[in-house]
Design a protein around this motif. Structure first.
Motif, PDB file in Angstrom:
ATOM      1  N   ASN A 190       0.565  -2.359  25.946  1.00 29.45           N
ATOM      2  CA  ASN A 190       0.974  -3.754  26.232  1.00 29.45           C
ATOM      3  C   ASN A 190       0.416  -4.300  27.548  1.00 29.45           C
ATOM      4  O   ASN A 190       0.965  -5.245  28.100  1.00 29.45           O
ATOM      5  CB  ASN A 190       2.514  -3.907  26.230  1.00 29.45           C
ATOM      6  CG  ASN A 190       3.107  -3.618  24.858  1.00 29.45           C
ATOM      7  OD1 ASN A 190       2.463  -3.881  23.844  1.00 29.45           O
ATOM      8  ND2 ASN A 190       4.304  -3.084  24.813  1.00 29.45           N
ATOM      9  N   HIS A 194      -1.414  -5.363  22.378  1.00 29.22           N
ATOM     10  CA  HIS A 194      -0.090  -4.942  21.903  1.00 29.22           C
ATOM     11  C   HIS A 194      -0.156  -3.491  21.446  1.00 29.22           C
ATOM     12  O   HIS A 194      -1.136  -3.059  20.862  1.00 29.22           O
ATOM     13  CB  HIS A 194       0.388  -5.846  20.768  1.00 29.22           C
ATOM     14  CG  HIS A 194       0.910  -7.147  21.276  1.00 29.22           C
ATOM     15  ND1 HIS A 194       0.157  -8.302  21.286  1.00 29.22           N
ATOM     16  CD2 HIS A 194       2.096  -7.476  21.846  1.00 29.22           C
ATOM     17  CE1 HIS A 194       0.865  -9.282  21.828  1.00 29.22           C
ATOM     18  NE2 HIS A 194       2.042  -8.803  22.182  1.00 29.22           N
ATOM     19  N   TRP A 200       9.036  -2.675  18.192  1.00 31.76           N
ATOM     20  CA  TRP A 200      10.236  -3.512  18.382  1.00 31.76           C
ATOM     21  C   TRP A 200       9.989  -4.643  19.371  1.00 31.76           C
ATOM     22  O   TRP A 200      10.850  -5.493  19.584  1.00 31.76           O
ATOM     23  CB  TRP A 200      11.402  -2.643  18.857  1.00 31.76           C
ATOM     24  CG  TRP A 200      11.014  -1.612  19.886  1.00 31.76           C
ATOM     25  CD1 TRP A 200      10.663  -0.314  19.641  1.00 31.76           C
ATOM     26  CD2 TRP A 200      10.904  -1.779  21.310  1.00 31.76           C
ATOM     27  NE1 TRP A 200      10.347   0.332  20.825  1.00 31.76           N
ATOM     28  CE2 TRP A 200      10.492  -0.544  21.861  1.00 31.76           C
ATOM     29  CE3 TRP A 200      11.139  -2.862  22.170  1.00 31.76           C
ATOM     30  CZ2 TRP A 200      10.295  -0.350  23.227  1.00 31.76           C
ATOM     31  CZ3 TRP A 200      10.937  -2.666  23.532  1.00 31.76           C
ATOM     32  CH2 TRP A 200      10.519  -1.424  24.047  1.00 31.76           C
ATOM     33  N   TYR A 201       8.812  -4.667  20.016  1.00 31.16           N
ATOM     34  CA  TYR A 201       8.532  -5.707  21.026  1.00 31.16           C
ATOM     35  C   TYR A 201       7.477  -6.669  20.501  1.00 31.16           C
ATOM     36  O   TYR A 201       6.392  -6.252  20.076  1.00 31.16           O
ATOM     37  CB  TYR A 201       8.039  -5.045  22.325  1.00 31.16           C
ATOM     38  CG  TYR A 201       7.579  -6.054  23.376  1.00 31.16           C
ATOM     39  CD1 TYR A 201       8.504  -6.808  24.112  1.00 31.16           C
ATOM     40  CD2 TYR A 201       6.220  -6.279  23.617  1.00 31.16           C
ATOM     41  CE1 TYR A 201       8.090  -7.738  25.055  1.00 31.16           C
ATOM     42  CE2 TYR A 201       5.796  -7.210  24.565  1.00 31.16           C
ATOM     43  CZ  TYR A 201       6.737  -7.935  25.283  1.00 31.16           C
ATOM     44  OH  TYR A 201       6.330  -8.865  26.216  1.00 31.16           O
ATOM     45  N   ASP A 202       7.785  -7.974  20.527  1.00 32.01           N
ATOM     46  CA  ASP A 202       6.787  -8.923  20.002  1.00 32.01           C
ATOM     47  C   ASP A 202       6.402  -9.993  21.026  1.00 32.01           C
ATOM     48  O   ASP A 202       5.831 -11.016  20.679  1.00 32.01           O
ATOM     49  CB  ASP A 202       7.295  -9.588  18.712  1.00 32.01           C
ATOM     50  CG  ASP A 202       8.600 -10.336  18.951  1.00 32.01           C
ATOM     51  OD1 ASP A 202       9.071 -10.367  20.112  1.00 32.01           O
ATOM     52  OD2 ASP A 202       9.150 -10.908  17.984  1.00 32.01           O
TER      53      ASP A 202
END
Length: 421
Positions: A190, A194, A200-202
């Motif tokens: 990140n 990404h 779970w992280y957007d």
């Protein structure tokens, strides 16, 4: 050079939370450091038994720092993103380097706060956030680093975010505007792209968040203020003061004055990176020559400004300070050294005007008898020698200072009001 807008970026946070590694990674991801250099650093790091430090090595290229594994000086590194051209002010995390941190952070427009996922908020995390706030940094990007060490657990990430939000709320940072990003600077998760490790992280990556920072207006409209770092004598030219333009512009032919030395003249030449220029603006490090000024007329700590709008010289000034660490208590009559821009002047605290709640900024007590570590207060200071300093709401670049005593930074502050000589 690039024609992209420029940003100064401070990287702040507790020691060993991965600030240098993140900067090394950013330089690498944006093409600022070629692959073979990283490879060289990797070998060197492994030989010294510090495998994993190769990105940090990119930043900490002073031999002494390598031996100690710490960041000492503020290394200026530059990298470009799609939107901006950044200068990184890598701010050291160690306590004895807080003074560097203050001079570094006060030059930054925005900051990345690095908090290790395994450690959470640590004492220096608090100190740096408080300083960043006092010194006028408005936008924070929070990198929750070392996610690889906690197996990319979403719950741990959320715990750390909650801790940091609580801290930011205490010092009245707007948490709505802060971006929180789970990262591994070492693995690269990140930072530029990404990561599959955090499905779970957007939200944005670090580079996305940097591209989204608001553009800062350079303080060109303000009056010229140029604190002098050194004064040289150069054969064929004469006396050459050197410093960084903090605000305003300097042109050849301008009439300028130096305060508090109170001498002035016409700017004959301005030089930057060994080339003559006609115009210097905020952020430019220049050497210049002023007609009729000799080497003994001016000194480090003087501030150069226009003859018709000279820099203020304080008889006394009122300031808001934050006491970071002091072994006992601070009372009226205390005379530590004030470090403001390039000046270092002893100053006596003439009155303790009011004590503030550092979390809310509300007045806790009028005219307290003493203040101590952790307190915020408004005080009146009388410099022991002439000092040029400005209210921070008028010229923030010359309105902040550090207070040093016994070899450490005991407090930091900003000037509210100057009572001129």
């Amino acid at each position: 050079m690039t024609d992209k807008p420029h940003q100064n970026l401070a990287i702040i946070g507790h020691v060993d939370h991965g600030k240098s590694t993140l900067v090394g990674r950013l330089l690498f991801e944006t093409g600022g450091v070629p692959e073979h250099i990283i490879e060289q650093h990797r070998q060197e790091a492994e030989e010294k038994g510090k495998g994993g430090f190769e990105f940090a090595y990119v930043m900490d290229n002073l031999a002494e720092e390598r031996e100690r594994g710490l960041t000492i000086d503020i290394a200026h590194q530059e990298f470009e993103t799609d939107t901006y051209y950044f200068t990184v002010v890598d701010t050291p995390g160690h306590r004895d380097f807080v003074k560097n941190m203050i001079t570094g952070a006060s030059q930054a427009d925005n900051a990345v706060l690095v908090v290790a996922a395994d450690d959470g908020v640590a004492p220096q995390t608090q100190e740096h956030v408080f300083l960043a706030r006092t010194l006028g940094i408005n936008e924070l990007i929070v990198g929750v680093n070392k996610m690889d060490i906690v197996d990319y657990e979403e719950n741990r990430y959320r715990e750390v975010v909650a801790e940091v939000k609580e801290l930011l709320d205490q010092v009245r940072f707007d948490t709505e505007d802060a971006s929180f990003i789970p990262i591994s600077a070492f693995e690269g998760d990140n930072v530029a792209d990404h990561s599959d490790n955090t499905p779970w992280y957007d939200g944005p990556t670090i580079l996305d968040a940097l591209n989204d920072l608001p553009e800062t207006e350079p303080p060109t409209d303000a009056s010229l203020r140029l604190p002098i770092q050194d004064v040289y004598t150069i054969s064929g030219i004469g006396t050459v003061p050197v410093g960084r333009v903090e605000t305003g512009q300097m042109r050849t032919g301008d009439d300028v004055v130096f305060q508090p030395s109170d001498v002035g003249g016409e700017v004959k030449t301005i030089e930057m990176h060994h080339e003559e220029i006609d115009l210097a603006g905020p952020g430019d490090n220049v050497g210049f020559n002023v007609r009729g000024i000799g080497k003994d007329d001016i000194r480090r700590g003087d501030v150069c400004g226009p003859a018709d709008d000279p820099p203020s010289v304080a008889e006394t000034f009122q300031a808001q300070i934050v006491v970071m660490q002091h072994p006992s208590v601070i009372t009226v009559g205390y005379t530590p050294v004030f470090h403001a821009h390039t000046a270092q002047v002893a100053g006596t605290i003439e009155s303790l005007d009011r004590k503030m709640d550092p979390a809310s900024g509300e007045v806790d007590e009028e005219e307290p008898d003493f203040i101590q570590s952790g307190d915020a207060a408004v005080v009146t200071v009388r410099p022991q020698k002439p000092l040029s300093i400005e209210p921070s709401d008028e010229i923030p670049e010359l309105g902040s200072f550090a207070i040093r005593d016994m070899g450490q930074t005991v407090a930091a502050g900003k000037v509210l009001d100057v009572n001129e000589k």
